[in-house]
Design a protein around this motif. Structure first.
Motif, PDB file in Angstrom:
ATOM      1  N   ALA A 120       0.966  -1.348   0.145  1.00 15.97           N
ATOM      2  CA  ALA A 120       0.116  -0.148  -0.066  1.00 15.97           C
ATOM      3  C   ALA A 120       0.702   1.338  -0.044  1.00 15.97           C
ATOM      4  CB  ALA A 120      -0.954   0.115   1.145  1.00 15.97           C
ATOM      5  N   GLY A 121       1.990   1.174   0.761  1.00 21.10           N
ATOM      6  CA  GLY A 121       2.832   2.279   0.795  1.00 21.10           C
ATOM      7  C   GLY A 121       3.833   2.442  -0.572  1.00 21.10           C
ATOM      8  N   THR A 122       3.933   1.437  -1.117  1.00 19.58           N
ATOM      9  CA  THR A 122       4.360   1.433  -2.557  1.00 19.58           C
ATOM     10  C   THR A 122       3.619   2.090  -3.564  1.00 19.58           C
ATOM     11  OG1 THR A 122       5.447  -0.476  -2.164  1.00 19.58           O
ATOM     12  CG2 THR A 122       5.152   0.027  -4.441  1.00 19.58           C
ATOM     13  N   VAL A 123       2.108   1.860  -3.568  1.00 18.68           N
ATOM     14  CA  VAL A 123       1.313   2.314  -4.324  1.00 18.68           C
ATOM     15  C   VAL A 123       0.834   3.881  -4.092  1.00 18.68           C
ATOM     16  CG1 VAL A 123      -1.181   2.136  -5.186  1.00 18.68           C
ATOM     17  CG2 VAL A 123       0.183   0.418  -4.781  1.00 18.68           C
ATOM     18  N   LEU A 124       0.874   4.086  -2.786  1.00 20.27           N
ATOM     19  CA  LEU A 124       0.680   5.562  -2.408  1.00 20.27           C
ATOM     20  C   LEU A 124       1.675   6.416  -2.901  1.00 20.27           C
ATOM     21  CD1 LEU A 124      -1.164   7.710  -0.876  1.00 20.27           C
ATOM     22  CD2 LEU A 124       0.196   7.005   1.089  1.00 20.27           C
ATOM     23  N   SER A 125       3.016   5.922  -2.693  1.00 18.45           N
ATOM     24  CA  SER A 125       4.077   6.651  -3.054  1.00 18.45           C
ATOM     25  C   SER A 125       4.200   7.134  -4.708  1.00 18.45           C
ATOM     26  CB  SER A 125       5.452   6.125  -2.713  1.00 18.45           C
ATOM     27  OG  SER A 125       5.548   6.051  -1.116  1.00 18.45           O
ATOM     28  N   ALA A 126       3.825   5.700  -5.176  1.00 20.33           N
ATOM     29  CA  ALA A 126       4.017   5.965  -6.689  1.00 20.33           C
ATOM     30  C   ALA A 126       2.844   6.758  -7.383  1.00 20.33           C
ATOM     31  CB  ALA A 126       3.739   4.492  -7.306  1.00 20.33           C
ATOM     32  N   LEU A 127       1.637   6.761  -6.756  1.00 22.13           N
ATOM     33  CA  LEU A 127       0.731   7.728  -7.286  1.00 22.13           C
ATOM     34  C   LEU A 127       0.787   9.251  -6.822  1.00 22.13           C
ATOM     35  CD1 LEU A 127      -2.558   5.706  -6.314  1.00 22.13           C
ATOM     36  CD2 LEU A 127      -1.673   6.236  -8.498  1.00 22.13           C
ATOM     37  N   LEU A 128       1.479   9.287  -5.563  1.00 20.77           N
ATOM     38  CA  LEU A 128       1.961  10.776  -5.096  1.00 20.77           C
ATOM     39  C   LEU A 128       2.992  11.398  -6.381  1.00 20.77           C
ATOM     40  CD1 LEU A 128       2.396  10.727  -1.423  1.00 20.77           C
ATOM     41  CD2 LEU A 128       0.760  11.988  -2.638  1.00 20.77           C
ATOM     42  N   PHE A 129       3.749  10.364  -6.682  1.00 22.08           N
ATOM     43  CA  PHE A 129       4.801  10.718  -7.557  1.00 22.08           C
ATOM     44  C   PHE A 129       4.193  11.055  -9.056  1.00 22.08           C
ATOM     45  CE2 PHE A 129       7.918   9.693 -11.074  1.00 22.08           C
ATOM     46  CZ  PHE A 129       8.836  10.369 -10.742  1.00 22.08           C
ATOM     47  N   TYR A 130       3.149  10.262  -9.223  1.00 24.26           N
ATOM     48  CA  TYR A 130       2.805  10.431 -10.765  1.00 24.26           C
ATOM     49  C   TYR A 130       1.716  11.619 -10.549  1.00 24.26           C
ATOM     50  CZ  TYR A 130      -0.319   9.414 -14.480  1.00 24.26           C
ATOM     51  OH  TYR A 130      -1.091   9.518 -15.902  1.00 24.26           O
ATOM     52  N   TYR A 131       0.994  11.875  -9.946  1.00 28.94           N
ATOM     53  CA  TYR A 131       0.082  13.131  -9.920  1.00 28.94           C
ATOM     54  C   TYR A 131       0.490  14.291  -9.613  1.00 28.94           C
ATOM     55  CZ  TYR A 131      -3.995   9.961 -11.034  1.00 28.94           C
ATOM     56  OH  TYR A 131      -4.912   9.264 -11.426  1.00 28.94           O
ATOM     57  N   PHE A 132       1.680  14.323  -8.863  1.00 25.47           N
ATOM     58  CA  PHE A 132       2.235  15.757  -8.643  1.00 25.47           C
ATOM     59  C   PHE A 132       3.674  15.985  -9.261  1.00 25.47           C
ATOM     60  CE2 PHE A 132      -0.747  14.700  -5.183  1.00 25.47           C
ATOM     61  CZ  PHE A 132      -1.459  15.849  -5.409  1.00 25.47           C
ATOM     62  N   VAL A 133       4.201  15.040 -10.310  1.00 20.01           N
ATOM     63  CA  VAL A 133       5.429  15.426 -10.822  1.00 20.01           C
ATOM     64  C   VAL A 133       5.048  16.443 -11.924  1.00 20.01           C
ATOM     65  CG1 VAL A 133       5.326  13.601 -12.572  1.00 20.01           C
ATOM     66  CG2 VAL A 133       7.273  14.660 -12.061  1.00 20.01           C
ATOM     67  N   PRO A 134       5.721  17.665 -11.783  1.00 17.91           N
ATOM     68  CA  PRO A 134       5.473  18.836 -12.875  1.00 17.91           C
ATOM     69  C   PRO A 134       5.870  18.210 -14.174  1.00 17.91           C
ATOM     70  CG  PRO A 134       7.254  19.161 -11.142  1.00 17.91           C
ATOM     71  CD  PRO A 134       6.605  17.871 -11.026  1.00 17.91           C
ATOM     72  N   VAL A 135       5.255  18.057 -15.155  1.00 16.52           N
ATOM     73  CA  VAL A 135       5.473  17.695 -16.531  1.00 16.52           C
ATOM     74  C   VAL A 135       5.757  18.701 -17.339  1.00 16.52           C
ATOM     75  CG1 VAL A 135       4.783  15.201 -16.523  1.00 16.52           C
ATOM     76  CG2 VAL A 135       3.201  17.116 -17.254  1.00 16.52           C
ATOM     77  N   GLY A 136       5.055  20.012 -17.201  1.00 12.65           N
ATOM     78  CA  GLY A 136       5.163  21.162 -17.915  1.00 12.65           C
ATOM     79  C   GLY A 136       6.473  22.016 -17.272  1.00 12.65           C
ATOM     80  N   LEU A 137       6.703  23.093 -17.965  1.00 17.37           N
ATOM     81  CA  LEU A 137       7.629  24.004 -17.332  1.00 17.37           C
ATOM     82  C   LEU A 137       7.077  24.699 -16.374  1.00 17.37           C
ATOM     83  CD1 LEU A 137       9.365  25.386 -20.953  1.00 17.37           C
ATOM     84  CD2 LEU A 137       9.942  23.316 -19.452  1.00 17.37           C
ATOM     85  N   GLU A 138       5.862  25.027 -16.005  1.00 19.50           N
ATOM     86  CA  GLU A 138       5.578  25.836 -14.933  1.00 19.50           C
ATOM     87  C   GLU A 138       4.465  24.935 -14.157  1.00 19.50           C
ATOM     88  OE1 GLU A 138       3.543  29.470 -15.818  1.00 19.50           O
ATOM     89  OE2 GLU A 138       4.975  30.061 -17.467  1.00 19.50           O
ATOM     90  N   LEU A 139       4.505  25.164 -12.829  1.00 20.23           N
ATOM     91  CA  LEU A 139       3.807  24.446 -12.021  1.00 20.23           C
ATOM     92  C   LEU A 139       2.292  24.985 -11.997  1.00 20.23           C
ATOM     93  CD1 LEU A 139       6.141  23.921  -8.927  1.00 20.23           C
ATOM     94  CD2 LEU A 139       5.461  22.130 -10.623  1.00 20.23           C
ATOM     95  N   GLY A 146       9.397   8.596  -0.886  1.00 19.05           N
ATOM     96  CA  GLY A 146       8.785   7.270  -0.364  1.00 19.05           C
ATOM     97  C   GLY A 146       9.322   6.345  -1.261  1.00 19.05           C
ATOM     98  N   LEU A 147       9.353   6.632  -2.612  1.00 19.65           N
ATOM     99  CA  LEU A 147       9.932   5.380  -3.668  1.00 19.65           C
ATOM    100  C   LEU A 147      11.067   5.064  -3.342  1.00 19.65           C
ATOM    101  CD1 LEU A 147       8.067   6.644  -6.903  1.00 19.65           C
ATOM    102  CD2 LEU A 147       7.693   4.580  -5.550  1.00 19.65           C
ATOM    103  N   CYS A 148      12.297   6.151  -3.110  1.00 17.81           N
ATOM    104  CA  CYS A 148      13.490   5.787  -2.923  1.00 17.81           C
ATOM    105  C   CYS A 148      13.668   5.128  -1.622  1.00 17.81           C
ATOM    106  CB  CYS A 148      14.341   7.030  -2.586  1.00 17.81           C
ATOM    107  SG  CYS A 148      14.622   8.059  -4.390  1.00 17.81           S
ATOM    108  N   TRP A 149      12.892   5.503  -0.545  1.00 15.25           N
ATOM    109  CA  TRP A 149      13.260   4.731   0.567  1.00 15.25           C
ATOM    110  C   TRP A 149      12.697   3.112   0.528  1.00 15.25           C
ATOM    111  CZ3 TRP A 149       9.564   2.495   4.122  1.00 15.25           C
ATOM    112  CH2 TRP A 149      10.094   1.842   5.064  1.00 15.25           C
ATOM    113  N   LEU A 150      11.574   3.044  -0.252  1.00 13.43           N
ATOM    114  CA  LEU A 150      11.006   1.871  -0.546  1.00 13.43           C
ATOM    115  C   LEU A 150      12.023   0.672  -1.288  1.00 13.43           C
ATOM    116  CD1 LEU A 150       7.359   2.436  -0.779  1.00 13.43           C
ATOM    117  CD2 LEU A 150       8.261   1.011   1.021  1.00 13.43           C
ATOM    118  N   ALA A 151      12.579   1.429  -2.344  1.00 15.73           N
ATOM    119  CA  ALA A 151      13.568   0.981  -3.079  1.00 15.73           C
ATOM    120  C   ALA A 151      14.628   0.401  -2.200  1.00 15.73           C
ATOM    121  CB  ALA A 151      13.848   1.660  -4.361  1.00 15.73           C
ATOM    122  N   TYR A 152      15.536   1.105  -1.387  1.00 16.69           N
ATOM    123  CA  TYR A 152      16.327   1.009  -0.476  1.00 16.69           C
ATOM    124  C   TYR A 152      15.963  -0.367   0.396  1.00 16.69           C
ATOM    125  CZ  TYR A 152      19.618   1.044   3.418  1.00 16.69           C
ATOM    126  OH  TYR A 152      20.408   0.967   4.344  1.00 16.69           O
TER     127      TYR A 152
END
Length: 178
Positions: free
Chosen positions: A16-35, A55-61
């Motif tokens: 669940a922590g993996t999925v939550l971290s992945a979703l946080l990353f996915y939905y909030f990574v800025p893909v455009g030049l402006e936030l 979260g993803l880095c800690w889980l990977a470690y």
């Protein structure tokens, strides 16, 4: 990191922590030049993105350490594969979304991050409803790469799971004397 067995509840919380971290990353990574939005929205976006990356880095470690400490434990191997699947889903969904932003003619009906995530999971599940589909060559190549990768990962997940079940059955000698 010592090798110790963990219960099903711990596996559930880890995944669940993996999925939550992945979703946080996915939905909030800025893909455009402006936030997007005003400065409070930008701060929240950056904090959520950093939380997802952290979260993803800690889980990977943790997963790599656990796998090295107990590579024979099926639970850790399955958790590691599920972590890998989460990363792959996020990677492909971001790629598809970014591709759609840069070249809108590549996909039919892919407009939002939700559409990209939906398409990625539908492709992973080999469902392919057809509502979102690749039209351009770059989208078709990326989808083909994802399908090939998905087949390898799903095959590996099945192999790890069946090997674990076989080992457990051999240890308990379910069949009795033959």
């Amino acid at each position: 990191m010592g090798s110790r067995r963990i219960g099903g509840r711990a596996h559930l919380w880890r995944n669940a922590g993996t999925v939550l971290s992945a979703l946080l990353f996915y939905y909030f990574v800025p893909v455009g030049l402006e936030l997007p939005g005003f400065w409070p929205t930008r701060v929240i976006t950056l904090v959520a993105f950093v939380a997802g990356v952290g979260g993803l880095c800690w889980l990977a470690y943790r997963r790599i350490g656990q796998f090295l400490a107990a590579s024979h434990d099926t639970g850790h191997r399955v958790d590691g594969l599920l972590f890998l699947i989460s990363l792959v889903v996020v990677f492909f969904a971001l790629f598809y979304y970014t591709l759609e932003l840069r070249q809108p003619e590549q996909f039919a009906e892919l407009r939002t991050r939700n559409d990209a995530l939906y398409y990625t999971v539908a492709t992973l599940g080999t469902v392919g409803f057809g509502d979102v589909h690749p039209v351009g060559q770059a989208a078709r190549i990326a989808t083909t790469v994802q399908m090939a990768f998905d087949l390898v990962v799903i095959g590996t997940l099945l192999a790890v799971t069946t090997t674990g079940i076989t080992r457990r059955l051999d240890r308990t000698d379910v069949g009795g004397p033959r």
